[in-house]
Design a protein around this motif. Structure first.
Motif, PDB file in Angstrom:
ATOM      1  N   ALA A   1      50.327  16.362  -5.309  1.00 30.79           N
ATOM      2  CA  ALA A   1      50.414  15.588  -6.548  1.00 30.79           C
ATOM      3  C   ALA A   1      49.278  14.596  -6.703  1.00 30.79           C
ATOM      4  O   ALA A   1      49.080  14.033  -7.789  1.00 30.79           O
ATOM      5  N   LEU A   2      48.511  14.365  -5.646  1.00 30.74           N
ATOM      6  CA  LEU A   2      47.462  13.350  -5.685  1.00 30.74           C
ATOM      7  C   LEU A   2      46.103  13.915  -6.102  1.00 30.74           C
ATOM      8  O   LEU A   2      45.121  13.193  -6.108  1.00 30.74           O
ATOM      9  N   TYR A   3      46.062  15.209  -6.446  1.00 22.85           N
ATOM     10  CA  TYR A   3      44.797  15.819  -6.865  1.00 22.85           C
ATOM     11  C   TYR A   3      44.719  15.785  -8.394  1.00 22.85           C
ATOM     12  O   TYR A   3      45.672  16.163  -9.078  1.00 22.85           O
ATOM     13  N   ASP A   4      43.579  15.334  -8.915  1.00 22.18           N
ATOM     14  CA  ASP A   4      43.514  15.082 -10.349  1.00 22.18           C
ATOM     15  C   ASP A   4      42.433  15.842 -11.094  1.00 22.18           C
ATOM     16  O   ASP A   4      42.402  15.800 -12.330  1.00 22.18           O
ATOM     17  N   TYR A   5      41.537  16.515 -10.402  1.00 21.90           N
ATOM     18  CA  TYR A   5      40.542  17.330 -11.085  1.00 21.90           C
ATOM     19  C   TYR A   5      40.596  18.744 -10.509  1.00 21.90           C
ATOM     20  O   TYR A   5      40.695  18.926  -9.296  1.00 21.90           O
ATOM     21  N   TRP A   6      40.521  19.739 -11.422  1.00 22.20           N
ATOM     22  CA  TRP A   6      40.774  21.124 -11.040  1.00 22.20           C
ATOM     23  C   TRP A   6      39.643  22.032 -11.506  1.00 22.20           C
ATOM     24  O   TRP A   6      39.075  21.829 -12.588  1.00 22.20           O
TER      25      TRP A   6
END
Length: 124
Positions: free
Chosen positions: A109-114
């Protein structure tokens, strides 16, 4: 921030692939990197992650011993070496970055760019 994943394809069970993810737009070495996958009809899951400096890694139980994550901060690139592939590894693989440190790299949940995803198909 841009993340460009590549290296997917069709491989037979037992084979290998190496995924790459090139990053641009922010200081790569300041962020943890993760590889996620989403199989048809299933939720996206975090399969591997690596800390900013590469000293801490995380692997989902389903891939331990078969997948290896690494990064080259000089090249702004993270890799996923995939060995002994199984049909259940078939999925779209995404790389992602996040401002997380230490053991928190295991929190998807702490990843914000994909990135845009690359398809891996393992034939049995």
């Amino acid at each position: 921030v841009q993340l460009q994943a590549s290296g997917g394809g069709l491989v037979q069970a037992g084979g290998s692939l190496r995924l790459s993810c090139a990053a641009s737009g922010r200081t790569f070495s300041n962020y943890a990197m993760g590889w996620f996958r989403q199989a048809p009809g299933k939720e996206r899951e975090l399969v591997a992650a690596i800390s900013r400096g590469g000293g801490v890694t995380y692997y989902a139980d389903s891939v331990k011993g078969r997948l290896t994550i690494s990064r080259d901060n000089a090249k702004n690139t993270v890799y996923l070496q995939m060995n002994s592939l199984k049909s259940e590894d078939t999925a779209v693989y995404y790389c992602a970055s996040g401002a997380t440190i230490g053991l928190s790299i295991a929190n998807g949940a702490l990843y914000d760019y994909w990135g845009q995803g690359t398809l891996v198909t393992v034939s049995s």
